[in-house]
Scaffold this motif. Sequence first.
Motif, PDB file in Angstrom:
ATOM      1  N   ILE A  46      61.282 -47.949  -0.759  1.00 25.62           N
ATOM      2  CA  ILE A  46      62.382 -47.053  -1.151  1.00 25.62           C
ATOM      3  C   ILE A  46      62.193 -45.663  -0.555  1.00 25.62           C
ATOM      4  O   ILE A  46      63.049 -45.148   0.160  1.00 25.62           O
ATOM      5  CB  ILE A  46      62.486 -46.984  -2.685  1.00 25.62           C
ATOM      6  N   SER A  47      61.049 -45.032  -0.850  1.00 22.80           N
ATOM      7  CA  SER A  47      60.808 -43.671  -0.352  1.00 22.80           C
ATOM      8  C   SER A  47      60.368 -43.653   1.106  1.00 22.80           C
ATOM      9  O   SER A  47      60.435 -42.622   1.762  1.00 22.80           O
ATOM     10  CB  SER A  47      59.739 -42.981  -1.204  1.00 22.80           C
ATOM     11  N   ARG A  48      59.869 -44.797   1.615  1.00 22.21           N
ATOM     12  CA  ARG A  48      59.354 -44.933   2.982  1.00 22.21           C
ATOM     13  C   ARG A  48      58.039 -44.177   3.170  1.00 22.21           C
ATOM     14  O   ARG A  48      57.552 -44.051   4.291  1.00 22.21           O
ATOM     15  CB  ARG A  48      60.374 -44.463   4.040  1.00 22.21           C
ATOM     16  N   TYR A  49      57.430 -43.707   2.076  1.00 19.24           N
ATOM     17  CA  TYR A  49      56.165 -42.990   2.170  1.00 19.24           C
ATOM     18  C   TYR A  49      55.029 -43.994   2.315  1.00 19.24           C
ATOM     19  O   TYR A  49      55.051 -45.076   1.729  1.00 19.24           O
ATOM     20  CB  TYR A  49      55.951 -42.130   0.920  1.00 19.24           C
ATOM     21  N   TRP A  50      54.018 -43.618   3.111  1.00 17.85           N
ATOM     22  CA  TRP A  50      52.864 -44.488   3.353  1.00 17.85           C
ATOM     23  C   TRP A  50      51.682 -44.072   2.493  1.00 17.85           C
ATOM     24  O   TRP A  50      51.401 -42.880   2.324  1.00 17.85           O
ATOM     25  CB  TRP A  50      52.449 -44.442   4.817  1.00 17.85           C
ATOM     26  N   PHE A  51      50.968 -45.067   1.973  1.00 20.55           N
ATOM     27  CA  PHE A  51      49.749 -44.848   1.208  1.00 20.55           C
ATOM     28  C   PHE A  51      48.627 -45.672   1.837  1.00 20.55           C
ATOM     29  O   PHE A  51      48.823 -46.830   2.189  1.00 20.55           O
ATOM     30  CB  PHE A  51      49.920 -45.307  -0.248  1.00 20.55           C
ATOM     31  N   SER A  52      47.440 -45.075   1.941  1.00 19.13           N
ATOM     32  CA  SER A  52      46.267 -45.833   2.345  1.00 19.13           C
ATOM     33  C   SER A  52      45.733 -46.535   1.107  1.00 19.13           C
ATOM     34  O   SER A  52      45.351 -45.881   0.134  1.00 19.13           O
ATOM     35  CB  SER A  52      45.202 -44.906   2.934  1.00 19.13           C
ATOM     36  N   ILE A  53      45.718 -47.870   1.123  1.00 26.60           N
ATOM     37  CA  ILE A  53      45.391 -48.606  -0.099  1.00 26.60           C
ATOM     38  C   ILE A  53      44.101 -49.422  -0.011  1.00 26.60           C
ATOM     39  O   ILE A  53      43.599 -49.883  -1.033  1.00 26.60           O
ATOM     40  CB  ILE A  53      46.538 -49.539  -0.511  1.00 26.60           C
ATOM     41  N   GLY A  54      43.563 -49.657   1.189  1.00 26.08           N
ATOM     42  CA  GLY A  54      42.382 -50.507   1.281  1.00 26.08           C
ATOM     43  C   GLY A  54      41.640 -50.330   2.578  1.00 26.08           C
ATOM     44  O   GLY A  54      42.119 -49.659   3.499  1.00 26.08           O
ATOM     45  N   ARG A  55      40.461 -50.927   2.642  1.00 26.58           N
ATOM     46  CA  ARG A  55      39.678 -50.859   3.871  1.00 26.58           C
ATOM     47  C   ARG A  55      38.984 -52.195   4.095  1.00 26.58           C
ATOM     48  O   ARG A  55      38.544 -52.889   3.170  1.00 26.58           O
ATOM     49  CB  ARG A  55      38.664 -49.718   3.827  1.00 26.58           C
ATOM     50  N   ALA A 104      49.406 -44.769  -5.032  1.00 29.63           N
ATOM     51  CA  ALA A 104      50.519 -45.683  -4.777  1.00 29.63           C
ATOM     52  C   ALA A 104      51.045 -46.282  -6.081  1.00 29.63           C
ATOM     53  O   ALA A 104      52.254 -46.487  -6.242  1.00 29.63           O
ATOM     54  CB  ALA A 104      50.079 -46.788  -3.821  1.00 29.63           C
ATOM     55  N   GLU A 105      50.143 -46.575  -7.014  1.00 25.35           N
ATOM     56  CA  GLU A 105      50.556 -47.094  -8.322  1.00 25.35           C
ATOM     57  C   GLU A 105      51.341 -46.045  -9.106  1.00 25.35           C
ATOM     58  O   GLU A 105      52.376 -46.351  -9.706  1.00 25.35           O
ATOM     59  CB  GLU A 105      49.332 -47.513  -9.131  1.00 25.35           C
ATOM     60  N   GLU A 106      50.856 -44.824  -9.098  1.00 22.36           N
ATOM     61  CA  GLU A 106      51.476 -43.767  -9.900  1.00 22.36           C
ATOM     62  C   GLU A 106      52.828 -43.325  -9.350  1.00 22.36           C
ATOM     63  O   GLU A 106      53.777 -43.106 -10.103  1.00 22.36           O
ATOM     64  CB  GLU A 106      50.531 -42.562  -9.973  1.00 22.36           C
ATOM     65  N   LYS A 107      52.905 -43.215  -8.019  1.00 25.54           N
ATOM     66  CA  LYS A 107      54.111 -42.664  -7.409  1.00 25.54           C
ATOM     67  C   LYS A 107      55.132 -43.726  -6.999  1.00 25.54           C
ATOM     68  O   LYS A 107      56.328 -43.427  -6.918  1.00 25.54           O
ATOM     69  CB  LYS A 107      53.745 -41.817  -6.185  1.00 25.54           C
ATOM     70  N   SER A 108      54.661 -44.939  -6.731  1.00 21.70           N
ATOM     71  CA  SER A 108      55.572 -45.939  -6.169  1.00 21.70           C
ATOM     72  C   SER A 108      55.461 -47.319  -6.817  1.00 21.70           C
ATOM     73  O   SER A 108      55.961 -48.290  -6.265  1.00 21.70           O
ATOM     74  CB  SER A 108      55.318 -46.077  -4.656  1.00 21.70           C
ATOM     75  N   THR A 130      55.582 -54.568   4.433  1.00 20.57           N
ATOM     76  CA  THR A 130      55.460 -53.110   4.470  1.00 20.57           C
ATOM     77  C   THR A 130      53.999 -52.684   4.624  1.00 20.57           C
ATOM     78  O   THR A 130      53.570 -51.698   4.039  1.00 20.57           O
ATOM     79  CB  THR A 130      56.037 -52.503   3.179  1.00 20.57           C
ATOM     80  N   LEU A 131      53.246 -53.408   5.426  1.00 18.07           N
ATOM     81  CA  LEU A 131      51.840 -53.115   5.633  1.00 18.07           C
ATOM     82  C   LEU A 131      51.565 -52.750   7.088  1.00 18.07           C
ATOM     83  O   LEU A 131      52.270 -53.197   7.994  1.00 18.07           O
ATOM     84  CB  LEU A 131      50.979 -54.320   5.242  1.00 18.07           C
ATOM     85  N   ALA A 132      50.551 -51.957   7.296  1.00 16.21           N
ATOM     86  CA  ALA A 132      50.098 -51.601   8.636  1.00 16.21           C
ATOM     87  C   ALA A 132      48.598 -51.392   8.607  1.00 16.21           C
ATOM     88  O   ALA A 132      48.010 -51.126   7.548  1.00 16.21           O
ATOM     89  CB  ALA A 132      50.796 -50.339   9.145  1.00 16.21           C
ATOM     90  N   VAL A 133      47.964 -51.512   9.752  1.00 21.36           N
ATOM     91  CA  VAL A 133      46.519 -51.383   9.890  1.00 21.36           C
ATOM     92  C   VAL A 133      46.214 -50.271  10.890  1.00 21.36           C
ATOM     93  O   VAL A 133      46.898 -50.128  11.898  1.00 21.36           O
ATOM     94  CB  VAL A 133      45.904 -52.713  10.378  1.00 21.36           C
ATOM     95  N   TYR A 139      64.669 -37.755   6.407  1.00 26.51           N
ATOM     96  CA  TYR A 139      63.943 -38.921   5.933  1.00 26.51           C
ATOM     97  C   TYR A 139      62.463 -38.644   5.703  1.00 26.51           C
ATOM     98  O   TYR A 139      61.817 -39.320   4.904  1.00 26.51           O
ATOM     99  CB  TYR A 139      64.096 -40.071   6.938  1.00 26.51           C
ATOM    100  N   ASP A 140      61.927 -37.642   6.401  1.00 30.16           N
ATOM    101  CA  ASP A 140      60.510 -37.316   6.251  1.00 30.16           C
ATOM    102  C   ASP A 140      60.292 -35.886   6.734  1.00 30.16           C
ATOM    103  O   ASP A 140      60.277 -35.619   7.939  1.00 30.16           O
ATOM    104  CB  ASP A 140      59.642 -38.288   7.054  1.00 30.16           C
ATOM    105  N   SER A 141      60.110 -34.977   5.776  1.00 31.36           N
ATOM    106  CA  SER A 141      59.959 -33.556   6.126  1.00 31.36           C
ATOM    107  C   SER A 141      58.636 -33.266   6.818  1.00 31.36           C
ATOM    108  O   SER A 141      58.424 -32.159   7.311  1.00 31.36           O
ATOM    109  CB  SER A 141      60.086 -32.689   4.869  1.00 31.36           C
ATOM    110  N   HIS A 142      57.722 -34.255   6.860  1.00 37.22           N
ATOM    111  CA  HIS A 142      56.451 -34.083   7.553  1.00 37.22           C
ATOM    112  C   HIS A 142      56.446 -34.742   8.931  1.00 37.22           C
ATOM    113  O   HIS A 142      55.402 -34.814   9.584  1.00 37.22           O
ATOM    114  CB  HIS A 142      55.308 -34.677   6.726  1.00 37.22           C
ATOM    115  N   ALA A 143      57.585 -35.220   9.391  1.00 34.79           N
ATOM    116  CA  ALA A 143      57.647 -35.961  10.649  1.00 34.79           C
ATOM    117  C   ALA A 143      57.137 -35.122  11.816  1.00 34.79           C
ATOM    118  O   ALA A 143      57.416 -33.918  11.921  1.00 34.79           O
ATOM    119  CB  ALA A 143      59.082 -36.410  10.922  1.00 34.79           C
ATOM    120  N   LEU A 144      56.368 -35.764  12.689  1.00 35.15           N
ATOM    121  CA  LEU A 144      55.872 -35.124  13.905  1.00 35.15           C
ATOM    122  C   LEU A 144      56.445 -35.865  15.106  1.00 35.15           C
ATOM    123  O   LEU A 144      56.211 -37.064  15.278  1.00 35.15           O
ATOM    124  CB  LEU A 144      54.343 -35.157  13.961  1.00 35.15           C
TER     125      LEU A 144
END
Length: 257
Positions: free
Chosen positions: A16-25, A44-48, A115-118, A169-174
């Motif tokens: 929904i928000s399209r925000y990315w979270f680092s969730i694992g290694r 990620a649990e708290e915000k999404s 919705t995963l990436a490495v 869509y993303d105010s931090h976009a580079l």
Amino acid sequence: MKTATPTLFLAWQDPISRYWFSIGRLIFDGSVYKFVYTQGVKEAEEKSAFKPLSSFPRLDEIYTSTQLFPVFANRLMSRSRPDYQRFIEWLNLANINNDPMTILARSGGERETDTLAVFPCPEVDEQGQYHLYFFSHGLRHLPSSAVERVNQLESGEKLWLAHEFQNPYDSHALILNTEDHYIVGYCPRYLLVEIFELLRHNSNLDVRVERVNQPSTPLQFRLLCKMTVDAIDDCRLFSGSQYQPLVAEIAATAKSI
């Protein structure tokens, strides 16, 4: 400062928000793969309202396997496909002997079906620098003139970063710009936190064209970039709390990165 074993981070995108979270290694010691959730999963649990992956249902467990876990293995192109060797060339990995961790680190392992990436945790080289490789994102959203400019880029050509703070869509976009002011894509969102931290520390950061894959290469693999960053004592890449393991047993491994 080098890691003893290859390390990959797993990022999850809120649909929904399209925000990315680092969730694992994921780490590999040459014989055993280990996956553990990181502190970022709590955010990620708290915000999404993130829910644990079906492959790794418990947040407080260390998962081990002598085979690459399916959630990662399914992001690798089958070697039996006729276009496999061409895919390896797109990644600029012609001499890596089909190492799955290296292929995942370079390709990002993104699929349209989830919705995963490495992405990799880079090591400092003998010159005291980090090197990050990534494919330019968002080319399909840019005008055809931008894609044409991408096709004309040459290996080693310098690219400039610009903060697109009014992006709706993303105010931090580079964005990635050429010397003649063409936008040729975006930095991956899951790298933005680290990049802004580096810029805040005035770290010497340089982005160059690593490889351009000509049409008919899919746009997501068209422009491979290489970011080089000087390592500085008070700003180590991916050392923030969101990248640290939830489980204490491999926290010692994390501290060596």
